[in-house]
Write a protein that holds these residues in place. Structure first.
Motif, PDB file in Angstrom:
ATOM      1  N   LEU A  29       0.825  -1.207   0.000  1.00  0.00           N
ATOM      2  CA  LEU A  29       0.000   0.000   0.000  1.00  0.00           C
ATOM      3  C   LEU A  29       0.859   1.256   0.000  1.00  0.00           C
ATOM      4  O   LEU A  29       0.544   2.244  -0.655  1.00  0.00           O
ATOM      5  CB  LEU A  29      -0.918   0.013   1.231  1.00  0.00           C
ATOM      6  N   THR A  30       1.947   1.219   0.765  1.00  0.00           N
ATOM      7  CA  THR A  30       2.878   2.345   0.862  1.00  0.00           C
ATOM      8  C   THR A  30       4.292   1.797   0.989  1.00  0.00           C
ATOM      9  O   THR A  30       4.512   0.817   1.714  1.00  0.00           O
ATOM     10  CB  THR A  30       2.567   3.223   2.100  1.00  0.00           C
ATOM     11  N   ASN A  31       5.236   2.424   0.286  1.00  0.00           N
ATOM     12  CA  ASN A  31       6.630   1.995   0.410  1.00  0.00           C
ATOM     13  C   ASN A  31       7.554   3.184   0.143  1.00  0.00           C
ATOM     14  O   ASN A  31       8.341   3.191  -0.809  1.00  0.00           O
ATOM     15  CB  ASN A  31       6.930   0.847  -0.547  1.00  0.00           C
ATOM     16  N   VAL A  32       7.455   4.187   0.994  1.00  0.00           N
ATOM     17  CA  VAL A  32       8.286   5.381   0.860  1.00  0.00           C
ATOM     18  C   VAL A  32       9.727   5.028   1.242  1.00  0.00           C
ATOM     19  O   VAL A  32       9.984   4.520   2.330  1.00  0.00           O
ATOM     20  CB  VAL A  32       7.769   6.513   1.770  1.00  0.00           C
ATOM     21  N   GLY A  33      10.647   5.275   0.337  1.00  0.00           N
ATOM     22  CA  GLY A  33      12.044   4.930   0.575  1.00  0.00           C
ATOM     23  C   GLY A  33      12.447   3.576   0.028  1.00  0.00           C
ATOM     24  O   GLY A  33      13.633   3.243   0.001  1.00  0.00           O
ATOM     25  N   ASP A  34      11.453   2.778  -0.424  1.00  0.00           N
ATOM     26  CA  ASP A  34      11.705   1.459  -1.032  1.00  0.00           C
ATOM     27  C   ASP A  34      12.568   0.545  -0.153  1.00  0.00           C
ATOM     28  O   ASP A  34      13.402  -0.219  -0.649  1.00  0.00           O
ATOM     29  CB  ASP A  34      12.385   1.617  -2.404  1.00  0.00           C
ATOM     30  N   ALA A  35      12.350   0.597   1.158  1.00  0.00           N
ATOM     31  CA  ALA A  35      13.118  -0.252   2.075  1.00  0.00           C
ATOM     32  C   ALA A  35      12.474  -1.618   2.270  1.00  0.00           C
ATOM     33  O   ALA A  35      13.130  -2.542   2.768  1.00  0.00           O
ATOM     34  CB  ALA A  35      13.289   0.444   3.427  1.00  0.00           C
ATOM     35  N   TYR A  36      11.203  -1.742   1.896  1.00  0.00           N
ATOM     36  CA  TYR A  36      10.509  -3.035   2.015  1.00  0.00           C
ATOM     37  C   TYR A  36      10.516  -3.737   0.664  1.00  0.00           C
ATOM     38  O   TYR A  36      10.154  -3.153  -0.359  1.00  0.00           O
ATOM     39  CB  TYR A  36       9.069  -2.837   2.494  1.00  0.00           C
ATOM     40  N   ASP A  37      10.889  -5.023   0.683  1.00  0.00           N
ATOM     41  CA  ASP A  37      10.932  -5.838  -0.533  1.00  0.00           C
ATOM     42  C   ASP A  37       9.698  -6.741  -0.559  1.00  0.00           C
ATOM     43  O   ASP A  37       9.595  -7.678   0.234  1.00  0.00           O
ATOM     44  CB  ASP A  37      12.207  -6.675  -0.554  1.00  0.00           C
ATOM     45  N   GLN A  38       8.779  -6.473  -1.469  1.00  0.00           N
ATOM     46  CA  GLN A  38       7.531  -7.225  -1.529  1.00  0.00           C
ATOM     47  C   GLN A  38       7.698  -8.622  -2.096  1.00  0.00           C
ATOM     48  O   GLN A  38       6.795  -9.456  -1.987  1.00  0.00           O
ATOM     49  CB  GLN A  38       6.498  -6.463  -2.358  1.00  0.00           C
ATOM     50  N   THR A  39       8.843  -8.923  -2.689  1.00  0.00           N
ATOM     51  CA  THR A  39       9.085 -10.268  -3.213  1.00  0.00           C
ATOM     52  C   THR A  39       9.635 -11.211  -2.149  1.00  0.00           C
ATOM     53  O   THR A  39       9.445 -12.425  -2.231  1.00  0.00           O
ATOM     54  CB  THR A  39      10.064 -10.228  -4.402  1.00  0.00           C
ATOM     55  N   SER A  40      10.301 -10.664  -1.137  1.00  0.00           N
ATOM     56  CA  SER A  40      10.855 -11.495  -0.065  1.00  0.00           C
ATOM     57  C   SER A  40      10.153 -11.293   1.270  1.00  0.00           C
ATOM     58  O   SER A  40      10.313 -12.107   2.180  1.00  0.00           O
ATOM     59  CB  SER A  40      12.357 -11.191   0.104  1.00  0.00           C
ATOM     60  N   GLY A  41       9.393 -10.179   1.399  1.00  0.00           N
ATOM     61  CA  GLY A  41       8.737  -9.877   2.656  1.00  0.00           C
ATOM     62  C   GLY A  41       9.658  -9.282   3.702  1.00  0.00           C
ATOM     63  O   GLY A  41       9.302  -9.213   4.886  1.00  0.00           O
ATOM     64  N   ILE A  42      10.827  -8.813   3.287  1.00  0.00           N
ATOM     65  CA  ILE A  42      11.852  -8.352   4.230  1.00  0.00           C
ATOM     66  C   ILE A  42      12.045  -6.843   4.128  1.00  0.00           C
ATOM     67  O   ILE A  42      12.173  -6.290   3.029  1.00  0.00           O
ATOM     68  CB  ILE A  42      13.185  -9.073   3.973  1.00  0.00           C
TER      69      ILE A  42
END
Length: 214
Positions: free
Chosen positions: A107-120
């Motif tokens: 929904l939100t990923n400001v800074g792109d620190a969350y990886d939606q392919t690994s969940g990390i």
């Protein structure tokens, strides 16, 4: 004070003098030009000292720039079922080993620190971060719950056994963590546990954001 009907005479704008023009030009001379002039009249020892100070200032500026750029970090991701049923709900687990839950719908990923392919989530800068999660289960005779991990250590665990009369529950928890740059935070499903998610509703979520850098 001007009375009604009285005309107002504005003084013409005064042109800057030659001295003022020279002063203005000196103020906009690039810093590196001033440094070159200084170095040309200084000795070798002074020159090396100045260069070392310039390198130190450049390194400090680079660090401050990266820190400022990483101040804006926030994310929220949602767990989706891999095989949803007619109503759009689906279960994850139970498995015979612990797995990482991948909240793939961002929904939100400001800074792109969350990886939606690994969940990390990977900390882009050292600082204090806040994390929160919510999980849901619609099942009977099963253990339900999830855990929050920092690197390879469990930080939080929510858990409940779903008996026959009780087949629907939500659980939530949160933590404030001091992270070094490169530390990872993620959700895990313990062995033998089960959670329920929806392809339409955001009922299982994982969120985090940077409170302040250190």
């Amino acid at each position: 004070m001007c009375r009604l009907g009285q005309s107002i005479h504005l003084r013409p704008k005064k042109e800057p003098s030659k001295i003022e023009m020279k002063m203005r030009m000196m103020l906009i001379i690039p810093v590196h030009v001033i440094m070159l002039v200084y170095l040309s009249v200084s000795g070798a020892e002074d020159t090396m000292t100045i260069l070392d100070e310039v390198r130190a200032l450049r390194a400090e500026f680079k660090h401050l720039k990266s820190t400022c750029q990483a101040r804006h970090v926030a994310f929220t991701a949602v767990l989706r079922p891999s095989n949803p049923e007619k109503l759009g709900y689906g279960s994850t687990g139970p498995f015979n080993k612990e797995i990482t839950l991948i909240h793939s719908s961002v929904l939100t990923n400001v800074g792109d620190a969350y990886d939606q392919t690994s969940g990390i989530f990977t900390a882009p800068v050292k600082g204090v971060y806040y994390f929160t999660f919510t999980t849901y289960t619609w099942a009977t005779d099963v253990d339900t719950g999830v855990s929050l991990y920092k690197n390879d250590q469990q930080v939080l665990l929510v858990w409940e056994f779903q008996d026959k009369p009780d087949n629907e529950d939500f659980a939530s928890n949160s933590a404030t963590l001091l992270l070094e740059k490169g530390d990872t935070v993620y959700m895990r499903l313990p062995s033998g546990f089960q959670v329920t998610s929806s392809e339409k509703s955001n009922i299982c979520t994982f969120s985090g954001f940077l409170l302040f850098p250190m």
